[in-house]
Design a protein around this motif. Structure first.
Motif, short mmCIF file in Angstrom:
data_model
loop_
_atom_site.label_atom_id
_atom_site.label_comp_id
_atom_site.label_asym_id
_atom_site.label_seq_id
_atom_site.Cartn_x
_atom_site.Cartn_y
_atom_site.Cartn_z
N ASN A 98 -20.64 0.43 40.84
CA ASN A 98 -21.25 0.08 42.13
C ASN A 98 -21.78 1.30 42.90
O ASN A 98 -22.25 1.16 44.01
CB ASN A 98 -20.27 -0.70 43.01
N ASP A 99 -21.74 2.47 42.30
CA ASP A 99 -22.32 3.67 42.92
C ASP A 99 -23.79 3.75 42.54
O ASP A 99 -24.20 4.49 41.66
CB ASP A 99 -21.60 4.94 42.45
N ARG A 100 -24.60 2.92 43.20
CA ARG A 100 -26.01 2.79 42.83
C ARG A 100 -26.89 3.12 44.03
O ARG A 100 -27.22 2.25 44.83
CB ARG A 100 -26.28 1.37 42.33
N PHE A 101 -27.26 4.37 44.12
CA PHE A 101 -28.14 4.83 45.19
C PHE A 101 -29.35 5.47 44.52
O PHE A 101 -29.23 6.49 43.85
CB PHE A 101 -27.40 5.80 46.11
N LEU A 102 -30.50 4.82 44.68
CA LEU A 102 -31.68 5.16 43.90
C LEU A 102 -32.93 5.20 44.76
O LEU A 102 -33.16 4.29 45.56
CB LEU A 102 -31.86 4.12 42.78
N ILE A 103 -33.71 6.24 44.58
CA ILE A 103 -35.03 6.37 45.20
C ILE A 103 -36.04 6.44 44.07
O ILE A 103 -35.92 7.29 43.17
CB ILE A 103 -35.13 7.65 46.05
N ILE A 104 -37.02 5.56 44.09
CA ILE A 104 -38.14 5.66 43.14
C ILE A 104 -39.38 5.97 43.95
O ILE A 104 -39.74 5.23 44.87
CB ILE A 104 -38.31 4.37 42.32
N GLU A 105 -39.98 7.08 43.62
CA GLU A 105 -41.12 7.58 44.39
C GLU A 105 -42.33 7.67 43.48
O GLU A 105 -42.26 8.21 42.38
CB GLU A 105 -40.76 8.97 44.93
N GLU A 106 -43.45 7.12 43.95
CA GLU A 106 -44.71 7.20 43.22
C GLU A 106 -45.65 8.15 43.96
O GLU A 106 -45.79 8.04 45.18
CB GLU A 106 -45.40 5.85 43.18
N LEU A 107 -46.28 9.02 43.22
CA LEU A 107 -47.18 9.98 43.84
C LEU A 107 -48.55 9.94 43.16
O LEU A 107 -48.66 9.67 41.96
CB LEU A 107 -46.60 11.39 43.73
N GLU A 108 -49.57 10.24 43.95
CA GLU A 108 -50.90 10.46 43.39
C GLU A 108 -50.85 11.74 42.56
O GLU A 108 -50.06 12.64 42.85
CB GLU A 108 -51.93 10.59 44.51
N ARG A 109 -51.71 11.86 41.58
CA ARG A 109 -51.70 13.03 40.69
C ARG A 109 -51.84 14.33 41.48
O ARG A 109 -51.20 15.33 41.15
CB ARG A 109 -52.83 12.90 39.65
N GLU A 110 -52.62 14.33 42.53
CA GLU A 110 -52.81 15.56 43.31
C GLU A 110 -51.55 16.01 44.03
O GLU A 110 -51.44 17.16 44.45
CB GLU A 110 -53.94 15.37 44.33
N HIS A 111 -50.56 15.13 44.15
CA HIS A 111 -49.30 15.45 44.82
C HIS A 111 -48.12 15.58 43.87
O HIS A 111 -46.96 15.67 44.32
CB HIS A 111 -48.98 14.39 45.88
N PHE A 112 -48.39 15.57 42.58
CA PHE A 112 -47.31 15.65 41.59
C PHE A 112 -47.75 16.61 40.49
O PHE A 112 -48.48 16.25 39.58
CB PHE A 112 -47.01 14.26 41.03
N SER A 113 -47.29 17.83 40.59
CA SER A 113 -47.69 18.87 39.65
C SER A 113 -46.54 19.14 38.68
O SER A 113 -45.40 19.34 39.08
CB SER A 113 -48.03 20.15 40.43
N PHE A 114 -46.86 19.13 37.40
CA PHE A 114 -45.90 19.51 36.37
C PHE A 114 -46.65 20.20 35.25
O PHE A 114 -47.81 19.90 34.98
CB PHE A 114 -45.11 18.29 35.86
N ASP A 115 -45.97 21.13 34.61
CA ASP A 115 -46.60 21.89 33.53
C ASP A 115 -46.63 21.02 32.27
O ASP A 115 -45.58 20.56 31.82
CB ASP A 115 -45.80 23.17 33.27
N PRO A 116 -47.80 20.81 31.71
CA PRO A 116 -47.90 19.92 30.54
C PRO A 116 -47.36 20.52 29.25
O PRO A 116 -47.20 19.78 28.27
CB PRO A 116 -49.40 19.64 30.43
N THR A 117 -47.02 21.82 29.23
CA THR A 117 -46.56 22.43 27.98
C THR A 117 -45.40 23.41 28.14
O THR A 117 -45.12 24.18 27.22
CB THR A 117 -47.73 23.17 27.28
N CYS A 118 -44.73 23.41 29.28
CA CYS A 118 -43.60 24.31 29.49
C CYS A 118 -42.57 24.16 28.38
O CYS A 118 -42.21 23.04 27.99
CB CYS A 118 -42.97 24.04 30.85
N LEU A 119 -42.09 25.28 27.86
CA LEU A 119 -41.12 25.33 26.76
C LEU A 119 -41.62 24.61 25.51
O LEU A 119 -40.85 24.04 24.73
CB LEU A 119 -39.76 24.77 27.19
N ASP A 120 -42.95 24.60 25.35
CA ASP A 120 -43.60 23.99 24.17
C ASP A 120 -43.30 22.50 24.03
O ASP A 120 -43.21 21.98 22.91
CB ASP A 120 -43.22 24.74 22.90
#
Length: 127
Positions: free
Chosen positions: A37-59
């Motif tokens: 019963n410890d269920r505390f969850l946030i699901i967040e959707e972002l536009e691509r311009e606001h969500f940056s991630f490296d497409p190849t970090c650590l290969d």
């Protein structure tokens, strides 16, 4: 008591987001041994311009299906338990929602118990 945050790019259906959330929460219960019963969850959707991630970090080749899963929880689990959790969560997301394992980024933030107030402005673990 974990607090889980999932970040994804906009475009997933409400059903898919709910299923992803359920898979994450159930794997936390099963592998990190927290109460069901410890269920505390946030699901967040972002536009691509606001969500940056490296497409190849650590290969690792990441796609636009990238999921960032950040879990704040009490400290104390072993490295082996964490490794098993990471592997199982990636596997379950892949099996149940066809999420590429390469797109599953998991970050655990460990805190001590006095860092939680569950409501009423009370801190039950501070004595």
């Amino acid at each position: 008591m974990p607090l889980t945050r999932i970040v994804t790019l906009k475009g997933r259906s409400s059903e898919e987001k709910a299923q992803i959330g359920e898979i994450v929460l159930q794997t936390i219960v099963d592998k990190l041994h927290v109460p069901a019963n410890d269920r505390f969850l946030i699901i967040e959707e972002l536009e691509r311009e606001h969500f940056s991630f490296d497409p190849t970090c650590l290969d690792i080749e990441r796609s636009e299906g990238f999921l960032l899963i950040q879990i704040t929880l009490n400290a104390g689990r072993s490295a082996d338990v964490k490794k098993e959790f990471y592997a199982e969560l990636a596997e379950q997301l892949h099996q149940q929602r066809d999420v590429r394992k390469e797109d599953v980024f998991i970050n655990l933030i460990e805190v001590t118990k006095e860092n939680w107030s569950y409501g009423n402005g009370e801190a039950p673990f501070i004595v």
